[in-house]
Design a protein around this motif. Structure first.
Motif, PDB file in Angstrom:
ATOM      1  N   ALA A  36       0.837  -1.205   0.000  1.00 26.26           N
ATOM      2  CA  ALA A  36       0.000   0.000   0.000  1.00 26.26           C
ATOM      3  C   ALA A  36       0.873   1.257   0.000  1.00 26.26           C
ATOM      4  CB  ALA A  36      -0.942  -0.001   1.205  1.00 26.26           C
ATOM      5  N   ILE A  37       1.973   1.224   0.746  1.00 23.38           N
ATOM      6  CA  ILE A  37       2.887   2.371   0.804  1.00 23.38           C
ATOM      7  C   ILE A  37       3.521   2.615  -0.564  1.00 23.38           C
ATOM      8  CG2 ILE A  37       5.079   3.209   1.755  1.00 23.38           C
ATOM      9  CD1 ILE A  37       4.239   1.748   4.387  1.00 23.38           C
ATOM     10  N   LEU A  38       4.000   1.559  -1.202  1.00 26.45           N
ATOM     11  CA  LEU A  38       4.616   1.714  -2.527  1.00 26.45           C
ATOM     12  C   LEU A  38       3.613   2.212  -3.564  1.00 26.45           C
ATOM     13  CD1 LEU A  38       6.982  -1.392  -2.766  1.00 26.45           C
ATOM     14  CD2 LEU A  38       7.613   1.014  -2.424  1.00 26.45           C
ATOM     15  N   MET A  39       2.409   1.676  -3.516  1.00 26.40           N
ATOM     16  CA  MET A  39       1.372   2.128  -4.445  1.00 26.40           C
ATOM     17  C   MET A  39       1.035   3.607  -4.193  1.00 26.40           C
ATOM     18  SD  MET A  39       0.639  -0.196  -6.604  1.00 26.40           S
ATOM     19  CE  MET A  39      -0.861   0.465  -7.273  1.00 26.40           C
ATOM     20  N   ALA A  40       0.893   3.981  -2.926  1.00 26.94           N
ATOM     21  CA  ALA A  40       0.574   5.373  -2.585  1.00 26.94           C
ATOM     22  C   ALA A  40       1.686   6.303  -3.041  1.00 26.94           C
ATOM     23  CB  ALA A  40       0.337   5.503  -1.079  1.00 26.94           C
ATOM     24  N   TRP A  41       2.911   5.887  -2.857  1.00 24.08           N
ATOM     25  CA  TRP A  41       4.057   6.696  -3.267  1.00 24.08           C
ATOM     26  C   TRP A  41       4.052   6.898  -4.770  1.00 24.08           C
ATOM     27  CZ3 TRP A  41       9.591   5.116  -4.357  1.00 24.08           C
ATOM     28  CH2 TRP A  41      10.450   6.204  -4.254  1.00 24.08           C
ATOM     29  N   GLY A  42       3.769   5.852  -5.514  1.00 25.43           N
ATOM     30  CA  GLY A  42       3.694   5.951  -6.971  1.00 25.43           C
ATOM     31  C   GLY A  42       2.574   6.871  -7.430  1.00 25.43           C
ATOM     32  N   ILE A  43       1.426   6.772  -6.790  1.00 22.50           N
ATOM     33  CA  ILE A  43       0.286   7.636  -7.148  1.00 22.50           C
ATOM     34  C   ILE A  43       0.591   9.088  -6.783  1.00 22.50           C
ATOM     35  CG2 ILE A  43      -2.133   8.152  -6.633  1.00 22.50           C
ATOM     36  CD1 ILE A  43      -2.500   5.092  -6.172  1.00 22.50           C
ATOM     37  N   ALA A  44       1.236   9.282  -5.628  1.00 23.36           N
ATOM     38  CA  ALA A  44       1.542  10.644  -5.169  1.00 23.36           C
ATOM     39  C   ALA A  44       2.484  11.368  -6.125  1.00 23.36           C
ATOM     40  CB  ALA A  44       2.136  10.605  -3.766  1.00 23.36           C
ATOM     41  N   PHE A  45       3.334  10.621  -6.830  1.00 24.17           N
ATOM     42  CA  PHE A  45       4.212  11.251  -7.813  1.00 24.17           C
ATOM     43  C   PHE A  45       3.393  12.038  -8.836  1.00 24.17           C
ATOM     44  CE2 PHE A  45       6.021  11.010 -12.097  1.00 24.17           C
ATOM     45  CZ  PHE A  45       7.172  11.764 -11.910  1.00 24.17           C
ATOM     46  N   PHE A  46       2.312  11.435  -9.327  1.00 20.72           N
ATOM     47  CA  PHE A  46       1.472  12.106 -10.322  1.00 20.72           C
ATOM     48  C   PHE A  46       0.726  13.293  -9.714  1.00 20.72           C
ATOM     49  CE2 PHE A  46       2.121   7.832 -11.978  1.00 20.72           C
ATOM     50  CZ  PHE A  46       2.665   8.147 -13.216  1.00 20.72           C
ATOM     51  N   GLU A  47       0.383  13.170  -8.437  1.00 20.31           N
ATOM     52  CA  GLU A  47      -0.256  14.292  -7.744  1.00 20.31           C
ATOM     53  C   GLU A  47       0.680  15.494  -7.724  1.00 20.31           C
ATOM     54  OE1 GLU A  47      -1.060  16.990  -4.420  1.00 20.31           O
ATOM     55  OE2 GLU A  47       0.602  15.572  -4.480  1.00 20.31           O
ATOM     56  N   TYR A  48       1.943  15.253  -7.401  1.00 21.14           N
ATOM     57  CA  TYR A  48       2.921  16.337  -7.366  1.00 21.14           C
ATOM     58  C   TYR A  48       3.157  16.932  -8.745  1.00 21.14           C
ATOM     59  CZ  TYR A  48       4.239  15.955  -2.500  1.00 21.14           C
ATOM     60  OH  TYR A  48       4.220  15.995  -1.138  1.00 21.14           O
ATOM     61  N   CYS A  49       3.108  16.087  -9.780  1.00 19.54           N
ATOM     62  CA  CYS A  49       3.297  16.579 -11.155  1.00 19.54           C
ATOM     63  C   CYS A  49       2.187  17.538 -11.567  1.00 19.54           C
ATOM     64  CB  CYS A  49       3.350  15.404 -12.135  1.00 19.54           C
ATOM     65  SG  CYS A  49       4.865  14.444 -12.014  1.00 19.54           S
ATOM     66  N   LEU A  50       1.065  17.519 -10.864  1.00 21.77           N
ATOM     67  CA  LEU A  50      -0.036  18.441 -11.143  1.00 21.77           C
ATOM     68  C   LEU A  50      -0.096  19.583 -10.134  1.00 21.77           C
ATOM     69  CD1 LEU A  50      -2.663  15.699 -11.949  1.00 21.77           C
ATOM     70  CD2 LEU A  50      -1.651  17.282 -13.595  1.00 21.77           C
ATOM     71  N   ALA A  51       0.145  19.274  -8.860  1.00 19.27           N
ATOM     72  CA  ALA A  51       0.011  20.287  -7.814  1.00 19.27           C
ATOM     73  C   ALA A  51       1.089  21.364  -7.905  1.00 19.27           C
ATOM     74  CB  ALA A  51       0.031  19.638  -6.439  1.00 19.27           C
ATOM     75  N   VAL A  52       2.322  20.963  -8.191  1.00 19.82           N
ATOM     76  CA  VAL A  52       3.405  21.945  -8.252  1.00 19.82           C
ATOM     77  C   VAL A  52       3.167  22.957  -9.374  1.00 19.82           C
ATOM     78  CG1 VAL A  52       5.889  22.258  -8.654  1.00 19.82           C
ATOM     79  CG2 VAL A  52       5.082  20.474  -7.080  1.00 19.82           C
ATOM     80  N   PRO A  53       2.851  22.508 -10.611  1.00 17.77           N
ATOM     81  CA  PRO A  53       2.542  23.504 -11.649  1.00 17.77           C
ATOM     82  C   PRO A  53       1.301  24.335 -11.320  1.00 17.77           C
ATOM     83  CG  PRO A  53       2.948  21.364 -12.651  1.00 17.77           C
ATOM     84  CD  PRO A  53       2.913  21.163 -11.176  1.00 17.77           C
ATOM     85  N   ALA A  54       0.297  23.712 -10.702  1.00 20.65           N
ATOM     86  CA  ALA A  54      -0.910  24.460 -10.335  1.00 20.65           C
ATOM     87  C   ALA A  54      -0.571  25.604  -9.397  1.00 20.65           C
ATOM     88  CB  ALA A  54      -1.933  23.526  -9.683  1.00 20.65           C
ATOM     89  N   ASN A  55       0.265  25.333  -8.405  1.00 19.84           N
ATOM     90  CA  ASN A  55       0.633  26.371  -7.448  1.00 19.84           C
ATOM     91  C   ASN A  55       1.536  27.424  -8.078  1.00 19.84           C
ATOM     92  OD1 ASN A  55      -0.808  25.635  -5.084  1.00 19.84           O
ATOM     93  ND2 ASN A  55       0.558  23.890  -4.888  1.00 19.84           N
ATOM     94  N   ARG A  56       2.432  27.011  -8.962  1.00 17.27           N
ATOM     95  CA  ARG A  56       3.294  27.991  -9.634  1.00 17.27           C
ATOM     96  C   ARG A  56       2.469  28.926 -10.516  1.00 17.27           C
ATOM     97  NH1 ARG A  56       9.356  26.729 -11.080  1.00 17.27           N
ATOM     98  NH2 ARG A  56       9.963  25.974  -9.043  1.00 17.27           N
ATOM     99  N   MET A  57       1.572  28.332 -11.318  1.00 13.83           N
ATOM    100  CA  MET A  57       0.717  29.165 -12.186  1.00 13.83           C
ATOM    101  C   MET A  57      -0.227  30.020 -11.350  1.00 13.83           C
ATOM    102  SD  MET A  57      -0.439  26.813 -15.365  1.00 13.83           S
ATOM    103  CE  MET A  57      -0.080  25.153 -14.845  1.00 13.83           C
TER     104      MET A  57
END
Length: 116
Positions: A36-57
């Motif tokens: 579950a931890i590995l799966m969550a970590w993998g999913i969270a990567f994609f979350e960061y790929c969206l959240a970081v640009p969202a906050n920058r823009m």
């Protein structure tokens, strides 16, 4: 207009990923925690790929407090749908009242200074 709306859209999508990363494993707890931890970590990567640009823009048109408030309100909306439809939990009146208080707080963050 895009500068105002695109960050909101990206935050919605990123919150869907993060909600699944944090709580998706609760739908099937028969898997080991390490998995579950590995799966969550993998999913969270994609979350960061969206959240970081969202906050920058978003920082070009929203204050940091507004971005954080927006993210929290979006998180509650996404989580309410997730808990209801993925986990089969019921939303109660108490949940709705709590969400309304948070929405009231968000209103004041976006309203700006209150003059005396």
């Amino acid at each position: 207009m895009t500068a105002y709306l695109l960050p909101i859209g990206l935050l919605f999508i990123s919150n869907i990923f993060m909600t699944f990363a944090w709580y998706g494993h609760l739908g099937d707890i028969s898997r080991p925690v390490w998995f579950a931890i590995l799966m969550a970590w993998g999913i969270a990567f994609f979350e960061y790929c969206l959240a970081v640009p969202a906050n920058r823009m978003g920082s070009s048109v929203y204050s940091t407090a507004q971005l954080k408030t927006m993210q929290e309100v979006i998180t509650l909306i996404v989580f309410a749908g997730f808990a209801t439809f993925w986990l089969g939990e019921k939303l109660t009146v108490n949940h709705l009242i709590g969400f309304l208080f948070i929405a009231a707080g968000a209103f004041f963050i976006f309203k700006g200074p209150i003059s005396a």
